[in-house]
Design a protein around this motif. Structure first.
Motif, short mmCIF file in Angstrom:
data_model
loop_
_atom_site.label_atom_id
_atom_site.label_comp_id
_atom_site.label_asym_id
_atom_site.label_seq_id
_atom_site.Cartn_x
_atom_site.Cartn_y
_atom_site.Cartn_z
N LEU A 179 11.67 5.89 4.47
CA LEU A 179 10.64 5.35 3.58
C LEU A 179 9.59 4.54 4.33
N SER A 180 10.00 3.77 5.32
CA SER A 180 9.05 2.94 6.06
C SER A 180 8.04 3.81 6.81
N GLU A 181 8.52 4.92 7.39
CA GLU A 181 7.63 5.81 8.12
C GLU A 181 6.67 6.52 7.17
N ARG A 182 7.13 6.80 5.97
CA ARG A 182 6.28 7.48 5.00
C ARG A 182 5.19 6.55 4.46
N SER A 183 5.58 5.33 4.12
CA SER A 183 4.62 4.35 3.62
C SER A 183 5.22 2.95 3.76
N PHE A 184 4.72 2.19 4.71
CA PHE A 184 5.26 0.84 4.94
C PHE A 184 5.09 -0.04 3.70
N LYS A 185 3.92 0.03 3.07
CA LYS A 185 3.66 -0.83 1.91
C LYS A 185 4.55 -0.46 0.72
N ALA A 186 4.72 0.84 0.50
CA ALA A 186 5.58 1.27 -0.61
C ALA A 186 7.02 0.83 -0.36
N ASN A 187 7.48 0.95 0.87
CA ASN A 187 8.83 0.53 1.19
C ASN A 187 8.98 -0.98 1.05
N ALA A 188 7.94 -1.72 1.43
CA ALA A 188 7.97 -3.18 1.27
C ALA A 188 8.08 -3.54 -0.21
N PHE A 189 7.41 -2.76 -1.07
CA PHE A 189 7.51 -2.99 -2.51
C PHE A 189 8.95 -2.76 -2.98
N GLY A 190 9.57 -1.68 -2.49
CA GLY A 190 10.95 -1.40 -2.85
C GLY A 190 11.87 -2.54 -2.44
N TRP A 191 11.67 -3.06 -1.23
CA TRP A 191 12.46 -4.20 -0.76
C TRP A 191 12.26 -5.41 -1.68
N LEU A 192 11.02 -5.66 -2.10
CA LEU A 192 10.73 -6.80 -2.96
C LEU A 192 11.49 -6.69 -4.28
#
Length: 277
Positions: free
Chosen positions: A51-64
């Motif tokens: 997920l991080s390689e695909r979209s760092f921001k989207a993955n950061a949202f998932g983590w949040l």
């Protein structure tokens, strides 16, 4: 006994002691276990699916989202967890539709977030929740252990060779029988009675746990990984250990919500749903 097997047994004992102690205490202790499990599952899911390689921001949202759910399980006793989960999933889907994230993002939020939510909700903070949690453990652990041994002893046709070549129909059937029997003995020991409904539910949860095992195997095969991580010495990752438990908890939690909605009130606990209290 090989060193790897010794390490595996030692890790299993330590994990079992921690989980059973938290189950006995309940409340904040068990919620803490559920809250820790959710981010660890999301870490493994996001790593496997990239997920991080695909979209760092989207993955950061998932983590949040997952971390907020975990925090609510500890601090807010899970009162905001479902709204957070639903909001996170809807946003994840929108990000995927708009091309700003992967479809694996909302999947990871559901898998990790609902794992913590359902486990904490089943245990609750009373004696009935304690017994309900032990009931699910009995189903899942009985299924998992006997499926392995019966499958190895009898063999036969493969259950899902393209997903998990080692699993057999004999193991699946033997595991289901063991899961239903173990949970039935637990129910008889606690309540001195056993209903057809409780046994039917145990059967359903055993099947759900095996579907969860196959689902995790599918994810790993899809992305070409052997273990979900190396967080647990001798066992692989958290997802490798709780895949069946996660789906069993999903099933009983969601069925309880449906039952509550159909009856038009929110007084029913998971234990009441399982044992007909």
């Amino acid at each position: 006994m090989g060193q790897e097997l010794k390490l595996r047994i030692a890790s299993a004992i330590v994990l079992a002691v921690i989980v059973l102690a938290a189950t006995w205490i309940g409340g904040w202790a068990f919620n803490l276990v559920a809250a820790v499990m959710a981010p660890l599952i999301y870490y493994e899911w996001s790593t496997i699916t990239g997920l991080s390689e695909r979209s760092f921001k989207a993955n950061a949202f998932g983590w949040l989202v997952v971390l907020l759910i975990a925090a609510d399980l500890i601090i807010g006793e899970g009162e905001l967890s479902m709204p957070l989960l639903c909001g996170g999933v809807v946003t994840g889907v929108l990000l995927a539709i708009l091309g700003h994230g992967s479809w694996w993002l909302p999947g990871g939020i559901v898998y990790a977030g609902l794992s913590g939510i359902s486990l904490a909700a089943i245990r609750g903070d009373n004696q009935a929740g304690f017994v309900a949690t032990l009931f699910i453990f009995a189903v899942v652990w009985g299924t998992d252990i006997l499926a392995y041994f019966v499958g190895r002893a009898i063999g036969g046709p493969k259950l899902a060779p393209r997903i998990s070549p080692g699993k057999t129909w004999s193991g699946a059937i033997g595991g289901t029988v063991a899961g239903v029997a173990a949970s039935g003995l637990l129910t008889l020991g606690v309540f001195s009675r056993l209903s057809l409904w409780t046994m039917a539910l145990a059967f359903l949860l055993s099947v759900a746990s095996q579907i969860g095992d196959l689902f995790e195997s599918f994810i790993k095969r899809r992305f070409g990984v052997k273990d979900s991580s190396h967080l647990i010495p001798g066992h692989g990752g958290v997802m490798d250990r709780v895949d069946g438990l996660v789906f069993a908890c999903f099933a009983v939690f969601l069925l309880t919500l449906v039952d509550t909605a159909m009856k038009g009130h929110v007084s029913n606990s998971v234990a009441a749903f399982i044992f007909g209290l």
